[in-house]
Scaffold this motif. Structure first.
Motif, short mmCIF file in Angstrom:
data_model
loop_
_atom_site.label_atom_id
_atom_site.label_comp_id
_atom_site.label_asym_id
_atom_site.label_seq_id
_atom_site.Cartn_x
_atom_site.Cartn_y
_atom_site.Cartn_z
N LEU A 164 0.80 -1.22 0.00
CA LEU A 164 0.00 0.00 0.00
C LEU A 164 0.84 1.28 0.00
O LEU A 164 0.28 2.37 0.10
N ASP A 191 -0.21 -4.84 6.54
CA ASP A 191 0.64 -4.68 5.35
C ASP A 191 2.07 -5.13 5.67
O ASP A 191 2.42 -5.43 6.80
N THR A 209 0.41 -2.49 -7.78
CA THR A 209 -0.82 -2.11 -7.12
C THR A 209 -1.95 -2.98 -7.64
O THR A 209 -1.95 -3.37 -8.81
N SER A 213 -8.58 0.70 -4.24
CA SER A 213 -9.26 0.33 -2.99
C SER A 213 -8.29 -0.32 -2.02
O SER A 213 -7.36 -1.02 -2.42
N ARG A 214 -8.51 -0.12 -0.73
CA ARG A 214 -7.75 -0.81 0.30
C ARG A 214 -8.42 -2.16 0.53
O ARG A 214 -9.53 -2.23 1.08
#
Length: 238
Positions: A164, A191, A209, A213-214
């Motif tokens: 992230l 993470d 990535t 969105s997380r």
């Protein structure tokens, strides 16, 4: 047609295990003369006829065999840090098998809240998912290993770390190579630590990535697996 897992099949005649025999005769109520499918988890798909519907040792005769059933020319390897909630990682294994994962490794990271796994239970879930989705191959499941140890075993040019931090700007589509192996590292709920990310970079592993969105750990693993499948389909010859 009903499917049974028969990893040790090696002839035209086969006896189901007692557990599978009970399921076949008592639950499914199959009888002599009924047809079933058998899969060995190594690409073998068999059609068989029930010769003796015995509740403890159901006898089958193979009448057709197909090798390399469902074989794909790429490897989708997800290396993931298991979640604290075991149900979530079991869900990931089930769904990843259905989607078409080739291999799953479990990582012990600095932020990991789960330190051990019951690999035998996860293997049973994988077998069930393989049967349900009619896959020809049972994915490899590897027991949990320390993150740093795993880094020493992976092939850097085939491995990508999904995290992230701001430097993960490119997606899998930017690095995808058709019919090649791809290993995606997925971190725990907190993470990867910065030191773990730097260790991956030092090995030549590139960041990716999975979108804006997380994502939860198990969702990220499934998204990575499905993305590889979609990219394969897009780049496959018409």
């Amino acid at each position: 047609m009903h499917i049974f897992y028969t990893p040790d099949i090696n002839s035209d005649f086969y006896s189901l295990s007692e557990e599978e025999s009970k399921h076949c005769t008592r639950v499914l109520r199959l009888q002599q003369g009924d047809s079933v499918n058998l899969i060995d988890g190594c690409g073998g798909l068999y059609t068989a006829i029930i010769q003796d519907a015995h509740q403890k040792k159901c006898q089958l005769q193979v009448i057709d065999k197909q090798l390399e059933f469902g074989k794909v020319p790429y490897v989708a390897h997800i290396a993931v840090a298991p979640t604290k909630n075991l149900d979530r990682i079991e869900w990931f294994v089930e769904k990843a098998v259905e989607v078409g994962v080739s291999e799953i490794s479990f990582l012990k990271c600095e932020h990991s809240e789960r330190k051990d796994l019951r690999l035998d239970r996860l293997e049973k879930i994988a077998i069930s998912a393989m049967k349900q989705s009619k896959k020809g191959y049972l994915p490899l499941l590897h027991d949990m290993v320390p993150y740093q140890k795993f880094l020493q075993t992976c092939v850097p040019e085939d491995t990508f770390i999904a995290h992230l931090e701001d430097d993960a700007t490119k997606g899998l589509k930017d690095y995808y190579r058709h019919n090649r192996a791809h290993c995606i590292l997925i971190g725990p709920e907190g993470d990867f630590s910065r030191s773990e990310i730097e260790a991956a970079y030092e090995r030549g592993i590139r960041p990716v990535t999975l979108g804006t969105s997380r994502l939860r750990t198990e969702t990220a693993g499934l998204v990575a697996c499905h993305t590889l499948q979609v990219l394969h389909d897009i780049h496959a010859p018409a």
